[in-house]
Design a protein around this motif. Sequence first.
Motif, PDB file in Angstrom:
ATOM      1  N   LYS A 151       0.821  -1.210   0.000  1.00 16.68           N
ATOM      2  CA  LYS A 151       0.000   0.000   0.000  1.00 16.68           C
ATOM      3  C   LYS A 151       0.856   1.262   0.000  1.00 16.68           C
ATOM      4  CE  LYS A 151      -3.844   2.224   2.436  1.00 16.68           C
ATOM      5  NZ  LYS A 151      -4.800   2.125   3.576  1.00 16.68           N
ATOM      6  N   ARG A 152       1.993   1.220   0.672  1.00 14.76           N
ATOM      7  CA  ARG A 152       2.792   2.440   0.815  1.00 14.76           C
ATOM      8  C   ARG A 152       3.937   2.553  -0.181  1.00 14.76           C
ATOM      9  NH1 ARG A 152       6.370   1.725   6.377  1.00 14.76           N
ATOM     10  NH2 ARG A 152       6.943  -0.466   6.095  1.00 14.76           N
ATOM     11  N   THR A 153       3.964   1.658  -1.178  1.00 16.34           N
ATOM     12  CA  THR A 153       5.075   1.698  -2.134  1.00 16.34           C
ATOM     13  C   THR A 153       4.593   1.666  -3.582  1.00 16.34           C
ATOM     14  OG1 THR A 153       5.329  -0.712  -2.005  1.00 16.34           O
ATOM     15  CG2 THR A 153       6.773   0.622  -0.595  1.00 16.34           C
ATOM     16  N   ASP A 154       5.330   2.346  -4.439  1.00 17.76           N
ATOM     17  CA  ASP A 154       5.122   2.295  -5.884  1.00 17.76           C
ATOM     18  C   ASP A 154       5.736   1.002  -6.417  1.00 17.76           C
ATOM     19  OD1 ASP A 154       4.581   4.238  -8.382  1.00 17.76           O
ATOM     20  OD2 ASP A 154       6.417   3.089  -8.776  1.00 17.76           O
ATOM     21  N   PRO A 155       5.304   0.537  -7.595  1.00 15.12           N
ATOM     22  CA  PRO A 155       5.907  -0.671  -8.160  1.00 15.12           C
ATOM     23  C   PRO A 155       7.433  -0.634  -8.261  1.00 15.12           C
ATOM     24  CG  PRO A 155       3.887  -0.200  -9.320  1.00 15.12           C
ATOM     25  CD  PRO A 155       4.097   0.941  -8.366  1.00 15.12           C
ATOM     26  N   PHE A 156       8.039   0.542  -8.551  1.00 11.69           N
ATOM     27  CA  PHE A 156       9.496   0.553  -8.673  1.00 11.69           C
ATOM     28  C   PHE A 156      10.165   0.201  -7.343  1.00 11.69           C
ATOM     29  CE2 PHE A 156       9.779   4.677  -6.627  1.00 11.69           C
ATOM     30  CZ  PHE A 156      11.107   4.808  -6.234  1.00 11.69           C
ATOM     31  N   THR A 157       9.542   0.586  -6.232  1.00 12.18           N
ATOM     32  CA  THR A 157      10.065   0.222  -4.909  1.00 12.18           C
ATOM     33  C   THR A 157       9.778  -1.241  -4.607  1.00 12.18           C
ATOM     34  OG1 THR A 157       9.866   2.472  -4.058  1.00 12.18           O
ATOM     35  CG2 THR A 157       9.914   0.704  -2.440  1.00 12.18           C
TER      36      THR A 157
ATOM     37  N   THR B 237       2.569   5.975  -9.547  1.00  9.37           N
ATOM     38  CA  THR B 237       1.896   6.762  -8.518  1.00  9.37           C
ATOM     39  C   THR B 237       1.595   8.169  -9.007  1.00  9.37           C
ATOM     40  OG1 THR B 237       2.895   5.516  -6.706  1.00  9.37           O
ATOM     41  CG2 THR B 237       2.159   7.755  -6.216  1.00  9.37           C
ATOM     42  N   PHE B 238       2.554   8.797  -9.644  1.00  6.36           N
ATOM     43  CA  PHE B 238       2.371  10.162 -10.149  1.00  6.36           C
ATOM     44  C   PHE B 238       1.192  10.230 -11.115  1.00  6.36           C
ATOM     45  CE2 PHE B 238       3.212  13.462 -13.328  1.00  6.36           C
ATOM     46  CZ  PHE B 238       3.288  14.578 -12.503  1.00  6.36           C
ATOM     47  N   GLU B 239       1.159   9.311 -12.056  1.00  4.38           N
ATOM     48  CA  GLU B 239       0.078   9.320 -13.043  1.00  4.38           C
ATOM     49  C   GLU B 239      -1.284   9.101 -12.399  1.00  4.38           C
ATOM     50  OE1 GLU B 239       0.515   7.072 -16.661  1.00  4.38           O
ATOM     51  OE2 GLU B 239       2.696   7.190 -16.520  1.00  4.38           O
ATOM     52  N   GLU B 240      -1.350   8.100 -11.519  1.00  2.00           N
ATOM     53  CA  GLU B 240      -2.633   7.773 -10.886  1.00  2.00           C
ATOM     54  C   GLU B 240      -3.159   8.944 -10.071  1.00  2.00           C
ATOM     55  OE1 GLU B 240      -1.959   2.935 -10.318  1.00  2.00           O
ATOM     56  OE2 GLU B 240      -1.765   4.307  -8.607  1.00  2.00           O
TER      57      GLU B 240
ATOM     58  N   ARG C  69       5.405   7.393  -1.970  1.00  2.00           N
ATOM     59  CA  ARG C  69       5.440   6.437  -3.083  1.00  2.00           C
ATOM     60  C   ARG C  69       6.171   7.003  -4.290  1.00  2.00           C
ATOM     61  NH1 ARG C  69       1.172   2.332  -3.610  1.00  2.00           N
ATOM     62  NH2 ARG C  69       1.140   2.900  -5.819  1.00  2.00           N
ATOM     63  N   LEU C  70       6.094   8.311  -4.454  1.00  2.00           N
ATOM     64  CA  LEU C  70       6.620   8.978  -5.637  1.00  2.00           C
ATOM     65  C   LEU C  70       8.133   9.169  -5.616  1.00  2.00           C
ATOM     66  CD1 LEU C  70       6.233  10.800  -8.231  1.00  2.00           C
ATOM     67  CD2 LEU C  70       5.892  12.697  -6.627  1.00  2.00           C
ATOM     68  N   ILE C  71       8.676   9.610  -4.505  1.00  2.00           N
ATOM     69  CA  ILE C  71      10.062  10.070  -4.483  1.00  2.00           C
ATOM     70  C   ILE C  71      11.052   8.941  -4.784  1.00  2.00           C
ATOM     71  CG2 ILE C  71       9.683  12.085  -3.026  1.00  2.00           C
ATOM     72  CD1 ILE C  71      10.437  10.467  -0.608  1.00  2.00           C
ATOM     73  N   PRO C  72      12.054   9.245  -5.621  1.00  2.00           N
ATOM     74  CA  PRO C  72      12.973   8.208  -6.109  1.00  2.00           C
ATOM     75  C   PRO C  72      13.809   7.526  -5.031  1.00  2.00           C
ATOM     76  CG  PRO C  72      13.071  10.154  -7.511  1.00  2.00           C
ATOM     77  CD  PRO C  72      12.281  10.537  -6.306  1.00  2.00           C
ATOM     78  N   ASN C  73      14.055   8.218  -3.897  1.00  2.00           N
ATOM     79  CA  ASN C  73      14.902   7.621  -2.861  1.00  2.00           C
ATOM     80  C   ASN C  73      14.171   6.610  -1.985  1.00  2.00           C
ATOM     81  OD1 ASN C  73      13.563  10.115  -1.766  1.00  2.00           O
ATOM     82  ND2 ASN C  73      14.400   9.301   0.129  1.00  2.00           N
ATOM     83  N   MET C  74      12.866   6.405  -2.225  1.00  2.00           N
ATOM     84  CA  MET C  74      12.118   5.526  -1.335  1.00  2.00           C
ATOM     85  C   MET C  74      12.524   4.064  -1.474  1.00  2.00           C
ATOM     86  SD  MET C  74      10.266   5.492   1.235  1.00  2.00           S
ATOM     87  CE  MET C  74       9.978   7.260   1.239  1.00  2.00           C
TER      88      MET C  74
END
Length: 412
Positions: free
Chosen positions: A67-73, A112-115, A136-141
Amino acid sequence: MKRVVITGLGALTPIGNDLSTFSAALMAGKSSAATITRFDASLFRTRFACELKDFDVTAHLNKADIKRTDPFTQYALVAAAEAIKDSGFKAISMDPFDIGVIWGTGQGGMTTFEEQVTEYAQGNGQPRFSPFFVPRLIPNMASGMISICHGFMGINYTTISACATSNSAIMDAFNYIRLGKATIIVTGGSEAPVTPASIGGFCAMKAMSANNDSPATASRPFDADRDGFVMGEGAGALVLEEYEHAVKRGAHIYAEIKGASMTADAYHTTATHPEGIGAAKAMELALKEAQLNIDQVDYVNMHATSTPVGDLSEIRALQSVTGNNKMPLLSATKSMTGHLLGAAGAIEAIACIMAITQQLIPPTINTQRLDPAIPAGLPLVTGAAREYPVKVAMSNTFGFGGHNSIVIFGKL
């Protein structure tokens, strides 16, 4: 300077959801490109990509983390967990401040950004953003979540240098360990770019292949009929460790990092320098650090995205480095995996390491007729994997913005 070795690997790729299946498919020359299933791409110029196959994130992560992560994470967490398990080090018996994470991504949380922005637009401008939007968005996550999930309290940050990202992360991890600032660093990269905005943006640039009638053969590096790259997604993870520490604990060592370097083209926002001047210098600097000559390199995993300009500039760069010396054997594994952008260097580093451990060079598939502009006799491994005594392998990555990043691996 301390020596740095690789003691763990993890892979989540379009041709395999773990290290063993990825390695087997890589050496078998398996293509992963197919019609996009993630969204309706029927009106797009390019309607196919190299998506993950049969990947169920719920088999790897709990509901709260999903729930708290984007697919890239999520991809990063899965690949990193495999590499950590493969390495077998016991964090509980180590100083947690001596274990770090340096992770790369080119785009971060694009899904996440798009959604979230789409929901905002469709909601008549009502600010209904999720509280998880920014995390979810930020790259360092991805690097942060790997740290949180495993209790690693040392060096922790994210590299972003477009398609050179993962090699940048690996190089930084290599340098921190050999300078004595960490004993173990989990490194690599992840990307989840099969989204409408990402595909649409690259379509608008006409950077991707539009061979919609034959997706499986669309990624064809160095071929006379190549027309652009094929998008891929996933993650690659490596555990880098100080050599003496690895030996003392009896770790399995895959390979050693011999040298690494970065340069900039200072030429164009998206195009590589046509003569490959910056790329050539990066190779030369990495070889110098490794105390090797180019004729001691057995295999080069080429960046070779299958773009008309990029492939040729890389060949010219390599020619500049080799001069009158024998050119190493070459292959372009993006012909199978597609281009994973910020994660490309990580899985191609693993391909280099597999070449060293298996003494087998992965093939370039789909290349039927070499571009006439390429010199005759190019030692490109095509069609099928080739047995070869690989002691040293070099991984090339280049990114928008003129980033050139090279890493050299050697058999211990």
